[in-house]
Design an enzyme around this catalytic site. Structure first.
Site, PDB file in Angstrom:
ATOM      1  N   PRO A   1       0.830  -1.209   0.000  1.00 45.44           N
ATOM      2  CG  PRO A   1      -0.004  -1.058   2.160  1.00 45.44           C
ATOM      3  CD  PRO A   1       0.708  -1.989   1.246  1.00 45.44           C
TER       4      PRO A   1
ATOM      5  CB  THR B   1      -0.483   7.529   0.761  1.00 41.43           C
ATOM      6  OG1 THR B   1      -0.797   6.653   1.840  1.00 41.43           O
ATOM      7  CG2 THR B   1      -1.471   8.671   0.721  1.00 41.43           C
TER       8      THR B   1
ATOM      9  NE  ARG C   1       2.288  -2.104   5.343  1.00 41.31           N
ATOM     10  CZ  ARG C   1       3.021  -1.147   4.779  1.00 41.31           C
ATOM     11  NH1 ARG C   1       2.774   0.128   5.060  1.00 41.31           N
ATOM     12  NH2 ARG C   1       3.984  -1.431   3.936  1.00 41.31           N
TER      13      ARG C   1
ATOM     14  CE1 TYR D   1      -0.997   8.212   8.423  1.00 39.06           C
ATOM     15  CE2 TYR D   1      -0.165   6.026   7.904  1.00 39.06           C
ATOM     16  CZ  TYR D   1      -0.208   7.381   7.645  1.00 39.06           C
ATOM     17  OH  TYR D   1       0.545   7.916   6.621  1.00 39.06           O
TER      18      TYR D   1
ATOM     19  N   GLY E   1       7.216  -1.837  -2.354  1.00 44.09           N
ATOM     20  CA  GLY E   1       6.777  -0.455  -2.445  1.00 44.09           C
ATOM     21  C   GLY E   1       7.570   0.280  -3.512  1.00 44.09           C
TER      22      GLY E   1
ATOM     23  CD  GLN F   1      -2.958   0.122   4.369  1.00 47.54           C
ATOM     24  OE1 GLN F   1      -2.943   1.314   4.101  1.00 47.54           O
ATOM     25  NE2 GLN F   1      -1.871  -0.567   4.687  1.00 47.54           N
TER      26      GLN F   1
END
Length: 365
Positions: free
Chosen positions: A25, A27, A232, A184, A325, A103
Site C-alpha cells: 500500500p 498513498t 499491517r 496512524y 513499495g 487497506q
C-alpha cells in the site's frame, strides 16, 4: 524459467494467488476532492496486475466522514459513489489476472487534509512528533488532537466494519487489510508514548493492542469466514522513523501470540530493511520473531526487498509473501522482469514530488 519461491502459487485464507509478490500500500492522493477513485487510479493499479503481481494492496482508504481522512485527495469507502469508483479499479485489476485487497485506515492525530471536518482525534491529547508531510500538502507541526471518548471509539470500530463491507460487497475487493501501522490511529493506540489511557484501551502492550484486536473481530464478523482479513504492523512511523517496541522480543511474543488468536488470515510486517534485526542485542528480524511466536500465521514482509536475493532471503526467514513499495513504483512489471531475468529499474524519489500523486510518466502509454 525462474524457479525462485517468489513465483510459486500461494494462499491467503481462502484466496489462491498465482505468486508470492504483492504491491504494498502506497498513498498517492489522486482521487477526487470528495474521495472518489477515477480513471488515473484505475490505470495505475491495473498496470501492476498486468506486470505480473499476484496481489495488489490499495493505498490507505479512509473509513468515515468524521476524523479518519488522512490526506487531501485521498480515496474513501464511505458511500456508494466511492465504492463504485473502486469497483472500476478492482474490475480492471481482475481483468489482468490480479487480485486486490483494500487497506482501510483511520488517520487519528496524523490527519493533515480532511474534507469533512476540522480537528484531529487520538487515544490521548498528545501532539505527534515530527512535522506534517509536505508531499501530502502538509505544513508545520501537527496540531494537538482531542482524546477520544468511549462512544467515539465504538463508532470508529463500526466504521472499520462498514468500510470493509463496502470494500468487499460493493467495490469488489478480494480481501481487506486493516492499517495498524506507521503511526496512524490504531498504531497511536498501540504506542506507549501516544497512548496515556488508563481504561481498557491503554496500559501495557496487550492493552494497547486491544483496539486493533476489536477492529479485527468486528471486521471478520461483518465479512464472514471466507473473506481474507489481515493487519499491517510496524515499529517505525511516518513521523517517527526510528521507533522500536520498548520491550523487545517479549513485546513481540505478546503481540504475535494475540494476533494468532484474533483470527486474521495474514500479518503484514513492514520495516525499513525487513532482514535486519528488530531489536538491539537480538539477532532476529521481526519476520523471524513472528514466525517464532506465530508459526501457523501467514506472514507478508515489506521493506527494501526490491532485490530478488533479499526477497528470497526474507522468505527463508519465514515470510510467505513479499510486498514491494519503491520497487513496484519503479517497476510496475517487477515480477515479469525478474521472471525473465531482466534488470529492474532503480527507484527515483523525484516521482513523489512536489506532491505524491500519480504522475503521467507512471501510466501506460
Amino acid at each position: 524459467m525462474n524457479t525462485s519461491p517468489l513465483f510459486t502459487p500461494g494462499r491467503i485464507g481462502t484466496l489462491a494467488l498465482k505468486n508470492r509478490l504483492t504491491v504494498a500500500p502506497m498513498t498517492r492522493v489522486s482521487a477526487s476532492e470528495d474521495g472518489v477513485a477515477g480513471e488515473r487510479m484505475k490505470a495505475y493499479y491495473r498496470d501492476f496486475a498486468r506486470g505480473g503481481f499476484g496481489l495488489v494492496i490499495s493505498e490507505g482508504i479512509y473509513i468515515d466522514r468524521a476524523w479518519s481522512q488522512t490526506y487531501a485527495f485521498q480515496a474513501g469507502l464511505t458511500s456508494p459513489e466511492q465504492a463504485a469508483g473502486w469497483r472500476d479499479v478492482t474490475d480492471a485489476v481482475h481483468k489482468e489476472g490480479g487480485q486486490m485487497f483494500a487497506q482501510i485506515q483511520h488517520a487519528g492525530a496524523l490527519s493533515q487534509g480532511n474534507y469533512f471536518i476540522d480537528g484531529t482525534v487520538a487515544p490521548s491529547a498528545v501532539r505527534p512528533v515530527g512535522q506534517q508531510m509536505v508531499f501530502y500538502r502538509g505544513e508545520g507541526e501537527y496540531p494537538v488532537p482531542r482524546e477520544l471518548n468511549e462512544d467515539e471509539i465504538q463508532s470508529i470500530i463500526n466504521s472499520f466494519a462498514d468500510a470493509a463491507s463496502y470494500a468487499v460487497f460493493e467495490a469488489g475487493f478480494d480481501g481487506v487489510e486493516i492499517h495498524g501501522a506507521n503511526g496512524y490511529l490504531l498504531d497511536q493506540f498501540f504506542t506507549d508514548y501516544t497512548n496515556l489511557r488508563t481504561d481498557r484501551w491503554g496500559g501495557d502492550i496487550a492493552g494497547r493492542l486491544q483496539l486493533s484486536l476489536e477492529v479485527i473481530t468486528t471486521v471478520i464478523k461483518r465479512l464472514g469466514p471466507d473473506v481474507p482479513v489481515g493487519i499491517r504492523l510496524s515499529q517505525a512511523k511516518v513521523n517517527d522513523f526510528l521507533h522500536t517496541w520498548a520491550g523487545g522480543e517479549e513485546d513481540a511474543r505478546v503481540v504475535f501470540t494475540l494476533l494468532v488468536q484474533s483470527g486474521i488470515d495474514y500479518l503484514h510486517l513492514t520495516e525499513y530493511e525487513a532482514w535486519q534485526p528488530a531489536f538491539p542485542g537480538n539477532s532476529l528480524s521481526l519476520v523471524e520473531l513472528a514466525r517464532k511466536y506465530a508459526p501457523e500465521l501467514t506472514i507478508m514482509a515489506n521493506g527494501s526487498l526490491h532485490d530478488e536475493s533479499r526477497a528470497v532471503q526474507v522468505m527463508e526467514m519465514g515470510a510467505d509473501f513479499i510486498a514491494l513499495g519503491r520497487g513496484a513504483l519503479a517497476n510496475h512489471d517487477w515480477p515479469a522482469r525478474v521472471a525473465a531475468g531482466e534488470p529492474v529499474r532503480e527507484f527515483d524519489g523525484a516521482i513523489l514530488g512536489p506532491v505524491a500523486d500519480i504522475k503521467d510518466a507512471e501510466l501506460p502509454a
